[in-house]
Design a protein around this motif. Structure first.
Motif, PDB file in Angstrom:
ATOM      1  N   ALA A 123       6.751   6.043   5.191  1.00 26.75           N
ATOM      2  CA  ALA A 123       6.417   6.316   6.611  1.00 26.75           C
ATOM      3  C   ALA A 123       7.831   6.016   7.553  1.00 26.75           C
ATOM      4  O   ALA A 123       8.066   6.833   8.433  1.00 26.75           O
ATOM      5  CB  ALA A 123       5.338   5.677   7.182  1.00 26.75           C
ATOM      6  N   ASN A 124       8.497   4.903   7.143  1.00 25.85           N
ATOM      7  CA  ASN A 124       9.715   4.658   7.964  1.00 25.85           C
ATOM      8  C   ASN A 124      10.716   3.795   7.109  1.00 25.85           C
ATOM      9  O   ASN A 124      10.321   3.210   6.075  1.00 25.85           O
ATOM     10  CB  ASN A 124       9.309   3.974   9.122  1.00 25.85           C
ATOM     11  CG  ASN A 124       8.542   2.693   9.210  1.00 25.85           C
ATOM     12  OD1 ASN A 124       8.878   1.918   8.444  1.00 25.85           O
ATOM     13  ND2 ASN A 124       7.520   2.673   9.755  1.00 25.85           N
ATOM     14  N   ALA A 125      11.915   3.659   7.789  1.00 26.22           N
ATOM     15  CA  ALA A 125      12.860   2.656   6.897  1.00 26.22           C
ATOM     16  C   ALA A 125      12.518   1.481   6.764  1.00 26.22           C
ATOM     17  O   ALA A 125      12.997   0.612   5.695  1.00 26.22           O
ATOM     18  CB  ALA A 125      14.194   2.881   7.693  1.00 26.22           C
ATOM     19  N   GLU A 126      11.721   0.736   7.600  1.00 28.92           N
ATOM     20  CA  GLU A 126      11.450  -0.679   7.550  1.00 28.92           C
ATOM     21  C   GLU A 126      10.551  -0.794   6.346  1.00 28.92           C
ATOM     22  O   GLU A 126      10.797  -1.907   5.581  1.00 28.92           O
ATOM     23  CB  GLU A 126      10.559  -0.943   8.737  1.00 28.92           C
ATOM     24  CG  GLU A 126      10.186  -2.593   8.894  1.00 28.92           C
ATOM     25  CD  GLU A 126       9.591  -2.950  10.030  1.00 28.92           C
ATOM     26  OE1 GLU A 126       8.488  -3.787   9.635  1.00 28.92           O
ATOM     27  OE2 GLU A 126       9.620  -2.453  11.213  1.00 28.92           O
ATOM     28  N   ILE A 127       9.744   0.091   5.983  1.00 26.87           N
ATOM     29  CA  ILE A 127       8.839   0.006   4.728  1.00 26.87           C
ATOM     30  C   ILE A 127       9.543   0.330   3.492  1.00 26.87           C
ATOM     31  O   ILE A 127       9.443  -0.651   2.556  1.00 26.87           O
ATOM     32  CB  ILE A 127       7.718   1.111   4.810  1.00 26.87           C
ATOM     33  CG1 ILE A 127       6.796   0.900   5.884  1.00 26.87           C
ATOM     34  CG2 ILE A 127       6.957   1.062   3.522  1.00 26.87           C
ATOM     35  CD1 ILE A 127       5.800   1.854   5.934  1.00 26.87           C
ATOM     36  N   ARG A 129      12.846  -0.724   3.303  1.00 24.37           N
ATOM     37  CA  ARG A 129      13.541  -2.095   3.198  1.00 24.37           C
ATOM     38  C   ARG A 129      12.713  -2.970   2.431  1.00 24.37           C
ATOM     39  O   ARG A 129      13.081  -3.749   1.601  1.00 24.37           O
ATOM     40  CB  ARG A 129      14.079  -2.488   4.543  1.00 24.37           C
ATOM     41  CG  ARG A 129      15.251  -1.648   4.974  1.00 24.37           C
ATOM     42  CD  ARG A 129      16.330  -2.022   6.095  1.00 24.37           C
ATOM     43  NE  ARG A 129      15.273  -1.992   7.348  1.00 24.37           N
ATOM     44  CZ  ARG A 129      15.354  -1.097   8.062  1.00 24.37           C
ATOM     45  NH1 ARG A 129      15.909  -0.089   7.697  1.00 24.37           N
ATOM     46  NH2 ARG A 129      14.579  -1.038   9.202  1.00 24.37           N
TER      47      ARG A 129
END
Length: 134
Positions: A123-127, A129
Motif C-alpha cells: 500500500a505504501n513505501a513504509e510497508i 521498508r
C-alpha cells in the motif's frame, strides 16, 4: 490484458477447484497444498500471482466490474475471509480459509529461498521498508 493461463503450474490438481461465489473466484485449495505447489514451481516459470479475496474485495468486485479480470486471471484465488468460508460451507461449497498474511509468513519461512526474486505489492513505501527489514 494478456491471458495469464492461471493453471500453467499444477493444472491437474487445481483446474476443477475454481468456483465463483458471491461474484468472486475462489480456488478450493488448502494452505498446505498451495505451499507445495509454490515450492515445486520452476525458478524459470513466468510471472504468476495469487489473490486472497476477503469480504471487502467481494464488495468492490460487485461494484466495479473492471476489477474482475485481475481476480479471474490470477494463478490462484484463495479465500481470505472466515465469514465467506463459513457461508460457503453452509451451502456445501468447500472454500478453505487461507489468509494472505498466514500464506505470506509461510512462504517466507518455508518456500522462498535466499536469492529468489519476488514481486512485492504494498500500500505504501513504509510497508515496503518494513518488509525489507524483516
Amino acid at each position: 490484458m494478456a491471458d495469464l493461463a492461471p493453471w500453467s503450474m499444477g493444472e491437474a490438481y487445481c483446474a476443477d477447484r475454481r468456483h465463483y461465489f458471491l461474484g468472486a473466484p475462489f480456488d478450493g485449495i488448502r494452505k498446505e497444498a498451495v505451499l507445495s505447489l509454490l515450492d515445486n514451481c520452476s525458478s524459470h516459470a513466468r510471472f504468476r500471482y495469487v489473490v486472497t479475496p476477503n469480504v471487502d474485495h467481494v464488495v468492490r468486485l460487485n461494484g466495479n466490474a473492471g476489477l474482475a479480470p485481475y481476480y479471474d486471471q490470477a494463478w490462484l484465488s484463495l479465500c481470505d475471509s472466515r465469514p465467506i468460508s463459513r457461508l460457503a460451507r453452509l451451502l456445501l461449497l468447500d472454500l478453505p480459509l487461507v489468509t494472505g498474511s498466514d500464506l505470506t509468513a509461510a512462504l517466507f519461512s518455508s518456500v522462498i529461498r535466499d536469492g529468489e526474486k519476488i514481486t512485492l505489492i504494498a500500500a505504501n513505501a513504509e510497508i515496503v521498508r518494513a518488509m525489507e527489514r524483516a
